[in-house]
Design a protein around this motif. Structure first.
Motif, mmCIF file in Angstrom:
data_model
loop_
_atom_site.group_PDB
_atom_site.id
_atom_site.type_symbol
_atom_site.label_atom_id
_atom_site.label_comp_id
_atom_site.label_asym_id
_atom_site.label_seq_id
_atom_site.Cartn_x
_atom_site.Cartn_y
_atom_site.Cartn_z
ATOM 1 N N LEU A 89 -4.619 5.890 2.437
ATOM 2 C CA LEU A 89 -4.064 4.676 1.837
ATOM 3 C C LEU A 89 -4.526 4.548 0.390
ATOM 4 O O LEU A 89 -5.684 4.821 0.071
ATOM 5 N N GLU A 90 -3.612 4.125 -0.473
ATOM 6 C CA GLU A 90 -3.958 3.784 -1.852
ATOM 7 C C GLU A 90 -3.270 2.479 -2.214
ATOM 8 O O GLU A 90 -2.192 2.161 -1.695
ATOM 9 N N ALA A 107 -10.741 9.311 1.223
ATOM 10 C CA ALA A 107 -10.506 8.356 2.309
ATOM 11 C C ALA A 107 -11.853 7.862 2.822
ATOM 12 O O ALA A 107 -12.846 8.602 2.793
ATOM 13 N N ILE A 158 -4.229 9.144 7.830
ATOM 14 C CA ILE A 158 -3.314 8.406 6.964
ATOM 15 C C ILE A 158 -4.119 7.934 5.754
ATOM 16 O O ILE A 158 -4.990 7.073 5.882
ATOM 17 N N LEU A 174 0.847 -1.185 0.000
ATOM 18 C CA LEU A 174 0.000 0.000 0.000
ATOM 19 C C LEU A 174 0.887 1.240 0.000
ATOM 20 O O LEU A 174 1.991 1.224 0.550
ATOM 21 N N TRP A 224 -6.391 -2.464 5.132
ATOM 22 C CA TRP A 224 -7.210 -1.705 4.179
ATOM 23 C C TRP A 224 -8.666 -1.620 4.643
ATOM 24 O O TRP A 224 -9.272 -0.544 4.646
ATOM 25 N N PHE A 228 -4.345 10.767 -3.684
ATOM 26 C CA PHE A 228 -4.508 10.947 -2.235
ATOM 27 C C PHE A 228 -5.592 11.988 -1.921
ATOM 28 O O PHE A 228 -5.408 12.847 -1.064
ATOM 29 N N SER A 288 -9.457 0.717 7.695
ATOM 30 C CA SER A 288 -9.235 2.159 7.589
ATOM 31 C C SER A 288 -10.570 2.897 7.737
ATOM 32 O O SER A 288 -11.631 2.311 7.505
ATOM 33 N N ALA A 307 0.972 5.105 1.294
ATOM 34 C CA ALA A 307 0.303 5.889 2.329
ATOM 35 C C ALA A 307 0.839 7.310 2.365
ATOM 36 O O ALA A 307 2.003 7.559 2.040
ATOM 37 N N LYS A 308 -0.032 8.234 2.757
ATOM 38 C CA LYS A 308 0.367 9.633 2.890
ATOM 39 C C LYS A 308 -0.282 10.229 4.122
ATOM 40 O O LYS A 308 -1.456 9.989 4.407
#
Length: 308
Positions: free
Chosen positions: A115-116, A132, A113, A48, A101, A129, A104, A50-51
Motif C-alpha cells: 500500500l502507498e 512494506a 499487498i 490508497l 493502513w 512499491f 497492514s 495498492a500493488k
C-alpha cells in the motif's frame, strides 16, 4: 570559386548534422494546466494505491470479492484497476483509510499487498512499491534486555522503525516491533549484539504472518521454484561434471532459510475473509496496545548484522 566537397568526403558529424536539418522539429511547448482541469472526483480524497507483490499476478476479480468480504468493519469502498497488478482503493472517510493502513500488512492468498498513499498528479508507474510494514519478533533475549530501548536498536538494523507507541511491544519472552521492510533486500535471520562486557549474543528473528518468500534468496514475492537467482545458477551447471561436483553444487542450492522464519501473529482473532479450503483469503498481522515499559539501564549495545 571552390567546388563543395562531395558528401562522402564530409566528416561523419557534419553528415549527421546535415541529416538532422532535414528532419522536422517537434513542438516543445509545455501545456499549462490549472487545478480545475483535474478530475473532480471525491474518491481521490481518501485513496490508497495498492500493488500485488508477485511475478505472477493473481486474479484481480477474485481479490476484489475477497476484500469486500474481509473489510466489513469499514464503510463500503471502491476498487478500480489502474494498471495490471496495480489498483486504487477509495474510502468514504480518512478514518476508514487509516483503519486499513494501520492494520497492514495485508496478504491475498499468500501474496503481499503493498500500500502507498495516493499522490495527486503522479502516474502509477512512479510509485516505488519497494517497502512494506511487517511485525518482527526478536527472540532469545535475556529478560533484563527485553526493553523498548533495546528493541528499537535491534529494529533499526532490520528496517525503518514506524514511530508510534503502538508499534513496539515487550512480551514475556520476546520483543515485537512493526518495521518498514525494504522488499529489495533479503530477510534477515539473526542479529548479533556486541555487549558492553565483551560477550556476543545472537538474537533470532521471526516475521509475523510472513507473505510468500523464497527459502533460497530470502526475498519476499516468490517461492524457491520461481527464484530467478537460483534458476540462473541451475542453468549454469555443466552437464559433464563429476557426480561429486554435482552433489556439491546441489548442496549449495538447497534452501538457506527455514519456513519457521514465519511466525504466527502474537494476538488472536486475525481478520480473515470467510473461505472454503480451496478459496483465496485476505489476512493481516494483528496489532495491539503499546507496552509502557521502563527504559533499560544498560549501556546501549553495539549491534552488528550477521551474515545470512
Amino acid at each position: 570559386m571552390a567546388s563543395q566537397e562531395p558528401p562522402h568526403c564530409m566528416k561523419i558529424q557534419d553528415l549527421i548534422n546535415d541529416f538532422r536539418g532535414l528532419l522536422a522539429t517537434p513542438s516543445s511547448l509545455a501545456i499549462k494546466l490549472d487545478s480545475e482541469d483535474l478530475v473532480q472526483d471525491e474518491s481521490f480524497n481518501f485513496c490508497l494505491v495498492a500493488k500485488l507483490h508477485a511475478d505472477i499476478i493473481p486474479s484481480i476479480k477474485g481479490l476484489v470479492a475477497v476484500l469486500r468480504r474481509a473489510w466489513t468493519f469499514i464503510a463500503p469502498f471502491e476498487i478500480r484497476e489502474a494498471k495490471h497488478g496495480i489498483f486504487l482503493l477509495s474510502f468514504k472517510s480518512n478514518d476508514d483509510l487509516l483503519a486499513i493502513w494501520d492494520a497492514s500488512p495485508w496478504c491475498y492468498n499468500g501474496t503481499l499487498i503493498i500500500l502507498e498513499r495516493f499522490r495527486s498528479c503522479t502516474p502509477v508507474e512512479r510509485y516505488m512499491f519497494n517497502s512494506a510494514p511487517l511485525w518482527v519478533q526478536f527472540h532469545e533475549l535475556p529478560p533484563d534486555m527485553l526493553t523498548p530501548n533495546i528493541a528499537s536498536k535491534l529494529a533499526s538494523k532490520v528496517g525503518e522503525v514506524i514511530p508510534t507507541a503502538s508499534n513496539l511491544m515487550i512480551r514475556a519472552s520476546f520483543a515485537r516491533v512493526r518495521i518498514l521492510i525494504d522488499l529489495r533486500l533479503p530477510l534477515k535471520k539473526t542479529l548479533t549484539i556486541q555487549m558492553f562486557n565483551g560477550k556476543d549474543l545472537e538474537v533470532r528473528l521471526a516475521y509475523e504472518r510472513l507473505p510468500q518468500f523464497c527459502l533460497f534468496c530470502g526475498l519476499i514475492g516468490h517461492d524457491m521454484e520461481h527464484c530467478k537467482t537460483r534458476n540462473s545458477m541451475l542453468d549454469r551447471i555443466p552437464t559433464d561434471i563429476s557426480k561429486i561436483d554435482r552433489t556439491a553444487l546441489e548442496e549449495f542450492l538447497q534452501p538457506r532459510y527455514q519456513a519457521s522464519l514465519s511466525a504466527a501473529s502474537w494476538t488472536s482473532g486475525s481478520v480473515e475473509a470467510p473461505a472454503t479450503p480451496s478459496s483465496p483469503r485476505v489476512v493481516r498481522g494483528n496489532f495491539g496496545k503499546s507496552h509502557q515499559g521502563i527504559s533499560s539501564r544498560l549501556e546501549g549495545p553495539k549491534i552488528l548484522l550477521t551474515e545470512i
